[in-house]
Design a protein around this motif. Structure first.
Motif, PDB file in Angstrom:
ATOM      1  N   LEU A 156       0.834  -1.209   0.000  1.00 58.75           N
ATOM      2  CA  LEU A 156       0.000   0.000   0.000  1.00 58.75           C
ATOM      3  C   LEU A 156       0.866   1.255   0.000  1.00 58.75           C
ATOM      4  N   ALA A 157       1.997   1.219   0.686  1.00 64.38           N
ATOM      5  CA  ALA A 157       2.884   2.380   0.729  1.00 64.38           C
ATOM      6  C   ALA A 157       3.432   2.694  -0.660  1.00 64.38           C
ATOM      7  N   GLN A 158       3.734   1.671  -1.444  1.00 62.85           N
ATOM      8  CA  GLN A 158       4.226   1.902  -2.803  1.00 62.85           C
ATOM      9  C   GLN A 158       3.165   2.590  -3.664  1.00 62.85           C
ATOM     10  N   ILE A 159       1.924   2.151  -3.519  1.00 65.20           N
ATOM     11  CA  ILE A 159       0.843   2.784  -4.285  1.00 65.20           C
ATOM     12  C   ILE A 159       0.638   4.213  -3.823  1.00 65.20           C
ATOM     13  N   ASP A 160       0.683   4.419  -2.515  1.00 61.38           N
ATOM     14  CA  ASP A 160       0.508   5.776  -1.986  1.00 61.38           C
ATOM     15  C   ASP A 160       1.597   6.708  -2.510  1.00 61.38           C
ATOM     16  N   ALA A 161       2.829   6.196  -2.653  1.00 59.13           N
ATOM     17  CA  ALA A 161       3.914   7.028  -3.173  1.00 59.13           C
ATOM     18  C   ALA A 161       3.632   7.445  -4.608  1.00 59.13           C
ATOM     19  N   VAL A 162       3.073   6.528  -5.396  1.00 63.17           N
ATOM     20  CA  VAL A 162       2.712   6.859  -6.777  1.00 63.17           C
ATOM     21  C   VAL A 162       1.597   7.891  -6.797  1.00 63.17           C
ATOM     22  N   ILE A 163       0.623   7.749  -5.905  1.00 63.57           N
ATOM     23  CA  ILE A 163      -0.486   8.695  -5.838  1.00 63.57           C
ATOM     24  C   ILE A 163       0.016  10.082  -5.451  1.00 63.57           C
ATOM     25  N   VAL A 164       0.929  10.128  -4.487  1.00 62.15           N
ATOM     26  CA  VAL A 164       1.485  11.428  -4.059  1.00 62.15           C
ATOM     27  C   VAL A 164       2.183  12.122  -5.224  1.00 62.15           C
ATOM     28  N   ALA A 165       2.945  11.354  -6.015  1.00 64.06           N
ATOM     29  CA  ALA A 165       3.632  11.940  -7.166  1.00 64.06           C
ATOM     30  C   ALA A 165       2.629  12.465  -8.183  1.00 64.06           C
ATOM     31  N   ALA A 166       1.542  11.698  -8.402  1.00 63.71           N
ATOM     32  CA  ALA A 166       0.517  12.142  -9.349  1.00 63.71           C
ATOM     33  C   ALA A 166      -0.190  13.394  -8.836  1.00 63.71           C
ATOM     34  N   GLN A 167      -0.468  13.420  -7.559  1.00 66.33           N
ATOM     35  CA  GLN A 167      -1.132  14.595  -6.987  1.00 66.33           C
ATOM     36  C   GLN A 167      -0.231  15.832  -7.057  1.00 66.33           C
ATOM     37  N   LYS A 168       1.058  15.609  -6.911  1.00 72.98           N
ATOM     38  CA  LYS A 168       1.994  16.732  -7.057  1.00 72.98           C
ATOM     39  C   LYS A 168       1.948  17.278  -8.474  1.00 72.98           C
ATOM     40  N   ARG A 169       1.890  16.346  -9.440  1.00 78.37           N
ATOM     41  CA  ARG A 169       1.796  16.780 -10.841  1.00 78.37           C
ATOM     42  C   ARG A 169       0.480  17.500 -11.095  1.00 78.37           C
ATOM     43  N   VAL A 185      -4.885   8.720 -10.740  1.00 75.28           N
ATOM     44  CA  VAL A 185      -5.074   8.663  -9.283  1.00 75.28           C
ATOM     45  C   VAL A 185      -6.258   7.762  -8.934  1.00 75.28           C
ATOM     46  N   ALA A 186      -7.344   7.898  -9.696  1.00 69.86           N
ATOM     47  CA  ALA A 186      -8.517   7.056  -9.445  1.00 69.86           C
ATOM     48  C   ALA A 186      -8.174   5.577  -9.635  1.00 69.86           C
ATOM     49  N   GLU A 187      -7.383   5.272 -10.648  1.00 70.57           N
ATOM     50  CA  GLU A 187      -6.974   3.881 -10.886  1.00 70.57           C
ATOM     51  C   GLU A 187      -6.123   3.353  -9.744  1.00 70.57           C
ATOM     52  N   GLN A 188      -5.262   4.186  -9.209  1.00 70.42           N
ATOM     53  CA  GLN A 188      -4.428   3.763  -8.087  1.00 70.42           C
ATOM     54  C   GLN A 188      -5.257   3.525  -6.823  1.00 70.42           C
ATOM     55  N   GLU A 189      -6.295   4.320  -6.656  1.00 76.05           N
ATOM     56  CA  GLU A 189      -7.182   4.101  -5.510  1.00 76.05           C
ATOM     57  C   GLU A 189      -7.892   2.754  -5.654  1.00 76.05           C
ATOM     58  N   GLU A 190      -8.284   2.416  -6.877  1.00 76.52           N
ATOM     59  CA  GLU A 190      -8.899   1.116  -7.116  1.00 76.52           C
ATOM     60  C   GLU A 190      -7.884  -0.009  -6.886  1.00 76.52           C
ATOM     61  N   GLU A 191      -6.639   0.234  -7.252  1.00 75.62           N
ATOM     62  CA  GLU A 191      -5.594  -0.758  -7.037  1.00 75.62           C
ATOM     63  C   GLU A 191      -5.398  -1.015  -5.544  1.00 75.62           C
TER      64      GLU A 191
END
Length: 228
Positions: free
Chosen positions: A134-147, A194-200
């Motif tokens: 879950l932490a790996q996915i959250d890191a990807v989400i944080v990067a996307a949210q920054k973008r 981001v939505a896809e990562q939340e589903e993941e």
């Protein structure tokens, strides 16, 4: 002076008699075995109604079940397998395939369970891996949210530039319109990502929940597992 052994002829006669008697007995036993082997068999079975049937030939009422051929002394000579129709043979083959398939599935399931137990010897190790995933996915989400935040800032600047053309955006310079379109598309892509990562994250949690349910039984004291 020579003496005669009068007992010697008697002993020879006795030995000859014993040999002759043994030969007669052996011959009789062989003949008896041959007679039994050549004698017709007795066929027996238990029919569908539970009756024990016997006959001097294979029994038609037991064609769908095993029969035994007995010797005159009652020993089983051979077992006669049932005879099946084409439909019955197909059904037997289907049942055999299904049984083999279920056995293979059970073997695969046991193999997966052993692999799970090796990978997660305790509840703590399983929860630790869940948190890492879950932490790996959250890191990807944080990067996307920054973008997304960067694109949003760019959008504010573009909107300020487009303010002069808000009444008719078609009159805006082509470069400005392309910048607006690119920004809109990029924002949509990032939001969708981001939505896809939340589903993941939901799928990962569901997978770990399913594994946890199976592992709880494997970790139980009855299974020799470790829940610590």
């Amino acid at each position: 002076m020579r003496t005669r052994d009068h007992g010697k002829p008697t002993r020879l006669l006795a030995a000859a008699s014993v040999s002759l008697l043994a030969g007669i007995c052996l011959c009789g036993a062989v003949q008896a075995q041959k007679s039994e082997a050549n004698a017709g068999g007795i066929y027996t079975c238990t029919d569908a109604r539970g009756r024990t049937l016997t006959a001097d030939r294979p029994i038609a009422d037991c064609s769908d079940r095993e029969q035994r051929e007995l010797s005159p002394s009652g020993l089983t000579r051979r077992k006669i397998e049932p005879t099946y129709s084409a439909r019955e043979l197909a059904e037997r083959e289907d049942r055999a395939r299904e049984a083999a398939l279920q056995a293979a599935k059970a073997t695969d399931e046991r193999r997966r369970e052993r692999a799970l137990l090796v990978r997660y010897p305790s509840a703590a190790s399983h929860e630790r891996e869940r948190n890492d995933a879950l932490a790996q996915i959250d890191a990807v989400i944080v990067a996307a949210q920054k973008r997304i935040a960067e694109l949003s800032e760019d959008r504010k600047k573009i909107d300020e530039e487009m303010e002069f053309y808000k009444s008719d955006k078609s009159k805006a310079p082509g470069a400005m319109r392309r910048k607006l379109e690119d920004n809109t598309q990029s924002l949509a892509v990032q939001n969708r990502f981001v939505a896809e990562q939340e589903e993941e994250k939901k799928r990962v949690n569901a997978r770990f929940d399913e594994e946890r349910g199976r592992l709880n039984a494997l970790w139980s004291p009855k299974s020799g597992g470790n829940t610590r």
